[in-house]
Design a protein around this motif. Structure first.
Motif, mmCIF file in Angstrom:
data_model
loop_
_atom_site.group_PDB
_atom_site.id
_atom_site.type_symbol
_atom_site.label_atom_id
_atom_site.label_comp_id
_atom_site.label_asym_id
_atom_site.label_seq_id
_atom_site.Cartn_x
_atom_site.Cartn_y
_atom_site.Cartn_z
ATOM 1 N N GLN A 1 76.150 44.750 18.855
ATOM 2 C CA GLN A 1 75.331 45.968 18.767
ATOM 3 C C GLN A 1 74.737 46.313 20.131
ATOM 4 O O GLN A 1 74.741 47.490 20.547
ATOM 5 N N GLN A 2 74.238 45.319 20.853
ATOM 6 C CA GLN A 2 73.624 45.560 22.156
ATOM 7 C C GLN A 2 74.633 45.984 23.216
ATOM 8 O O GLN A 2 74.333 46.848 24.049
ATOM 9 N N LEU A 3 75.815 45.395 23.195
ATOM 10 C CA LEU A 3 76.743 45.569 24.311
ATOM 11 C C LEU A 3 77.927 46.484 24.012
ATOM 12 O O LEU A 3 78.535 47.006 24.953
ATOM 13 N N ALA A 4 78.268 46.660 22.736
ATOM 14 C CA ALA A 4 79.452 47.462 22.417
ATOM 15 C C ALA A 4 79.209 48.475 21.305
ATOM 16 O O ALA A 4 80.133 49.181 20.898
ATOM 17 N N GLY A 5 77.973 48.546 20.806
ATOM 18 C CA GLY A 5 77.662 49.513 19.764
ATOM 19 C C GLY A 5 78.365 49.197 18.460
ATOM 20 O O GLY A 5 78.723 48.057 18.181
ATOM 21 N N GLY A 6 78.523 50.214 17.623
ATOM 22 C CA GLY A 6 79.234 50.040 16.375
ATOM 23 C C GLY A 6 78.378 50.282 15.149
ATOM 24 O O GLY A 6 77.147 50.325 15.215
ATOM 25 N N GLU A 7 79.059 50.468 14.023
ATOM 26 C CA GLU A 7 78.417 50.637 12.722
ATOM 27 C C GLU A 7 78.737 49.409 11.882
ATOM 28 O O GLU A 7 79.906 49.035 11.727
ATOM 29 N N PHE A 8 77.713 48.787 11.310
ATOM 30 C CA PHE A 8 77.861 47.472 10.689
ATOM 31 C C PHE A 8 77.833 47.563 9.168
ATOM 32 O O PHE A 8 76.924 48.174 8.591
ATOM 33 N N GLY A 9 78.847 46.933 8.560
ATOM 34 C CA GLY A 9 78.860 46.813 7.118
ATOM 35 C C GLY A 9 78.093 45.572 6.680
ATOM 36 O O GLY A 9 77.694 44.738 7.505
ATOM 37 N N PRO A 10 77.866 45.405 5.386
ATOM 38 C CA PRO A 10 77.173 44.200 4.896
ATOM 39 C C PRO A 10 78.027 42.954 5.105
ATOM 40 O O PRO A 10 79.255 43.047 5.175
ATOM 41 N N VAL A 11 77.367 41.802 5.175
ATOM 42 C CA VAL A 11 78.078 40.527 5.343
ATOM 43 C C VAL A 11 78.602 40.075 3.981
ATOM 44 O O VAL A 11 77.838 39.959 3.013
ATOM 45 N N THR A 12 79.912 39.854 3.905
ATOM 46 C CA THR A 12 80.531 39.322 2.690
ATOM 47 C C THR A 12 80.509 37.799 2.749
ATOM 48 O O THR A 12 80.926 37.207 3.747
ATOM 49 N N VAL A 13 80.013 37.181 1.693
ATOM 50 C CA VAL A 13 79.886 35.716 1.655
ATOM 51 C C VAL A 13 80.658 35.185 0.449
ATOM 52 O O VAL A 13 80.425 35.603 -0.685
ATOM 53 N N GLU A 14 81.587 34.257 0.724
ATOM 54 C CA GLU A 14 82.300 33.552 -0.326
ATOM 55 C C GLU A 14 82.053 32.055 -0.138
ATOM 56 O O GLU A 14 82.321 31.512 0.931
ATOM 57 N N GLU A 15 81.535 31.381 -1.178
ATOM 58 C CA GLU A 15 81.165 29.983 -1.045
ATOM 59 C C GLU A 15 81.679 29.159 -2.224
ATOM 60 O O GLU A 15 81.766 29.659 -3.342
ATOM 61 N N GLN A 16 82.025 27.909 -1.925
ATOM 62 C CA GLN A 16 82.326 26.909 -2.952
ATOM 63 C C GLN A 16 81.311 25.780 -2.748
ATOM 64 O O GLN A 16 81.595 24.780 -2.087
ATOM 65 N N ILE A 17 80.126 25.976 -3.296
ATOM 66 C CA ILE A 17 78.996 25.083 -3.032
ATOM 67 C C ILE A 17 79.307 23.615 -3.329
ATOM 68 O O ILE A 17 78.936 22.724 -2.542
ATOM 69 N N PRO A 18 79.995 23.289 -4.425
ATOM 70 C CA PRO A 18 80.271 21.859 -4.688
ATOM 71 C C PRO A 18 81.116 21.183 -3.606
ATOM 72 O O PRO A 18 81.114 19.956 -3.501
#
Length: 793
Positions: A380-397
């Motif tokens: 964001q600071q150096l190259a700009g851009g429009e940011f989407g939400p962070v997608t998180v996929e986890e297998q906690i066990p």
């Protein structure tokens, strides 16, 4: 790993010089291989601005410039650089400056025109030249600044050798943590804030591989991939041994060195459908960023879309989805990949990347969130851009478990051999990132941090305490000695075993505990092997079930170099996994192995070379067992890799402790060895304790009697000899076989065995009647037991 000292000191800055800092790192277990200055010593070079550029009157390639360095009057400097122009900011070496290489700047004339200094390229101030010409500084560079201060040249590049168990130290953050602990200083990390989503765009992420317990992805659109990498970032990467690429690659590399989390940026427009983390199929291929095409296998984890493979997970990206100068939309990946699913895969394809180096050793499984925020912040600071939400996929066990460890003051003092203050123990473990709960006075419950895979038992915690307390602070003290005398028992030690083998003409070999699975199967087709998850090479991929798989290649190596008479032995572990349910049931068996090829004796003036036979090898083994006070018997062996008629099982108290004999002829041919004699014995059975007993030699004469028997040729001689010794009783001193005959006069299925019997009493002369009674008793027992008959002379 190379890092900048200045960069490290922005995180933690103890009041110590560079040499002391280097010593501290080494004593912490992070050995400093070398510490080099970012630039050689020089002074007198300042930043300047070119005001005018005119052609030299007498030289086509020279220009006459005037340069503002912040002094009262601009300097006139003659310059031959092709890129000099009005308005550029450059380093200026003033009169009196001594540049690296002992190059002195003097006032002089070039082709009749006075020059009051020199405009510098990168190499003149001991930096890498990227262009043929002057080093161009940023347009907003102030004039008159000392160039060493402006470019942070008063810095050192620290080259640290990181041990395999300390994957957490492959970053500025990890090394700073260590320095902070040893100096009891807080670590000041850069302020990292979450970049809020401004668009709703997301890529669906599907994780089907167990090797990826946590995966984060983010779509970023309208990124200026042509943006220039700032000088401070380029400098930090260069001093970490990483060349500049493009702004996105530089940012991911910067976060890698800063935090220790590998990241990867995909061109979002080149991803078809969803992002998948899965195991590859045997038919897939992938062209990597280095343009190398690799054939994938089912044990390799990849990143893919709905149509094709995109990257080797945790190792290297693919060329087809790489970011270029034309890229505007990217998909940023930050993930935790399990070490065992990455280990060995990079080496298989001849690769060694910064990402694989870290993932193989274990990356902090909580770090992907922080790294995603840091990378998003820098983009964001150096190259700009429009940011989407962070997608998180986890297998906690599937995430690594941080188990509670119990630690006591007594355990610490006992293992270290001196007392350590309890407050220091708790404070040290907390500074190392552990969760410490006081259970009672001198007792703690400790949970290791997510980035320390090497802490699993209480001894690991004590090692950390000793490390931070300082190995040079370990106190010297005499051990407590118990002066009560125990009953003495002799023991055949390993050094005596080694000396015995060397005396017999064998040389010791020291091998890996790993072996070639193919050779193991050749020796024993039914063997069940424990395969390594991350082998050194394909020839060392299995834990050896026999030491022969280590010794045979040694013999082959020597024979291929015209060494036709070879004798080797090895003392080491073999691994029995034949009936194991899991790794916990693996048996590690200390073993002595012997191998011999070639003649028994070499050719000389007094005799020809004598070939070695079964009885030569048996005699050598018997000599070893005699030295160890082990009484053994021998029965025919039935092992797949041995010659069925020239091998024997070595029995002690009815149990096999090993074997000896010739390799099976088919194996000898297959391995191109010739006649090969081998033996393997359980070391534990050989290295036994015993109590020495002294028996006074008899002063009275012995009497020798011979006995010749016709007996079934299927009966073992050792069984017959044991029966004679048992029947003869205390008066029978010794028995030995001195003749074996088959042929004319002896019916088929039988053989003639002649034994010598030595009779002796310890305190008187024996009577003939006593000897005759003993002989008659022996003959009677042999007749009734084996249907033996006396052979007529």
């Amino acid at each position: 790993m190379k890092i900048s000292e200045n960069w490290l000191r922005t995180w933690v800055n103890p009041e110590i010089d560079s040499e002391t800092l280097s010593d501290q790192l080494t004593m912490l277990g992070l050995e400093v291989d070398e510490m080099l200055p970012a630039a050689q010593p020089f002074s007198g070079v300042v930043t300047g601005e070119v005001l005018t550029v005119e052609q030299h009157p007498d030289a086509d390639r020279l220009r006459v410039t005037t340069v503002n360095i912040g002094s009262a009057e601009p300097l006139q400097i003659v310059c031959g650089a092709p890129n000099v122009r009005v308005g550029m900011k450059v380093p200026v070496a003033t009169i009196g400056t001594v540049l690296p290489g002992d190059f002195k700047i003097k006032k002089g004339k070039l082709r009749g025109v006075e020059s009051q200094g020199m405009l510098c390229g990168a190499s003149e101030i001991d930096l890498e030249d990227k262009i043929d010409g002057l080093l161009e500084l940023a347009a907003d560079t102030p004039v008159g600044l000392d160039i060493r201060e402006y470019l942070k040249l008063d810095d050192h590049v620290i080259d640290i050798s990181i041990t395999p168990n300390r994957g957490d130290c492959f970053s500025i953050r990890g090394v700073a943590r260590e320095i902070g602990v040893i100096n009891q200083l807080p670590v000041t990390a850069p302020e990292i804030s979450e970049v809020a989503a401004t668009i709703a765009d997301q890529k669906k992420v599907v994780v089907s591989s167990e090797g990826c317990p946590r995966y984060l992805g983010r779509v970023i659109r309208k990124v200026n991939t042509r943006a220039a990498t700032p000088e401070w970032m380029e400098r930090a990467l260069a001093r970490s041994g990483i060349r500049q690429h493009s702004i996105l690659v530089d940012i991911t590399n910067y976060v890698l060195i800063e935090l220790g989390q590998p990241l990867h940026a995909f061109d979002a427009d080149k991803i078809q459908g969803s992002v998948q983390v899965r195991q590859a199929t045997a038919t897939e291929k992938l062209v990597l960023l280095n343009e190398q095409e690799v054939e994938l296998s089912e044990d390799v984890m990849i990143i893919a879309d709905d149509e094709k493979a995109l990257a080797l997970a945790g190792i290297m990206g693919g060329l087809s989805s790489s970011v270029t100068d034309e890229t505007t939309d990217v998909f940023l990946e930050s993930a935790f990949f399990a070490p065992l699913h990455i280990a060995g895969r990079a080496r298989r394809y001849g690769l060694h990347t910064d990402a694989s180096q870290r993932y193989e050793r274990g990356v902090d499984f909580e770090l992907p969130y922080l790294a995603m925020n840091r990378a998003s912040q820098l983009i964001q600071q150096l190259a700009g851009g429009e940011f989407g939400p962070v997608t998180v996929e986890e297998q906690i066990p599937l995430l690594p478990k941080r188990e509670v460890m119990e630690l006591t003051q007594q355990q610490v003092d006992q293992l270290l051999g001196y007392a350590v203050d309890g407050e220091f123990i708790a404070d040290t473990l907390q500074r190392l990132g552990c969760e410490v709960t006081v259970k009672a006075v001198g007792e703690w419950r400790v949970v290791p941090p997510s980035y320390r895979y090497d802490m699993s038992i209480y001894q690991d915690l004590i090692e950390e305490i000793a490390r931070i307390h300082g190995y040079d602070n370990i106190q010297m003290s005499l051990p407590v000695m118990d002066i009560r005398l125990a009953k003495h028992q002799d023991r055949f030690e390993q050094v005596q075993l080694t000396q015995t083998l060397v005396t017999l003409g064998y040389q010791e070999a020291i091998s890996f505990s790993f072996a070639d699975a193919k050779l193991e199967k050749q020796l024993n087709p039914d063997v069940r092997l424990l395969m390594l998850a991350n082998p050194i090479s394909s020839e060392l991929a299995a834990m050896r079930s026999t030491l022969l798989s280590s010794l045979i290649p040694c013999v082959q190596y020597n024979m291929n170099r015209q060494q036709n008479r070879v004798r080797f032995f090895e003392l080491g572990l073999r691994f029995d996994y034949q009936h194991a349910r899991d790794i916990q049931d693996l048996k590690q068996i200390p073993t002595l192995a012997m191998i011999a090829v070639g003649a028994k004796t070499t050719e000389s003036w007094h005799g020809k070379a004598q070939p070695m036979d079964f009885f030569d090898l048996k005699g050598e083994v018997a000599e070893i067992l005699a030295a160890a006070r082990v009484h053994a018997t021998y029965v025919p062996a039935e092992r797949a890799w041995l010659h069925p008629g020239q091998s024997a099982e070595i029995m002690v108290n009815g149990q096999s402790i090993g074997y000896l004999g010739r390799l099976h002829p088919s194996l000898e041919d297959m391995l191109d060895l010739g006649v090969t004699w081998v033996a393997e014995l359980d070391q534990t059975a050989v290295l036994q304790t015993y109590v020495s007993n002294f028996t006074e030699l008899s002063r009275f004469p012995s009497v020798k009697r011979d006995i010749a028997l016709l007996i079934n040729d299927k009966i073992n001689v050792s069984e017959i000899q044991q029966l004679i010794e048992k029947t003869g009783g205390e008066l029978l001193d010794s028995v030995w076989l001195f003749d074996v005959y088959t042929g004319q006069g002896v019916e088929e299925g039988k053989r003639s065995l002649a034994f010598a019997l030595l009779w002796q009493h310890p305190s008187r002369t024996l009577e003939d009647a006593e000897i005759k009674s003993g002989m008659d008793q022996i003959i009677q027992v042999l007749e009734s037991t084996y249907q033996a008959t006396l052979r007529a002379s």
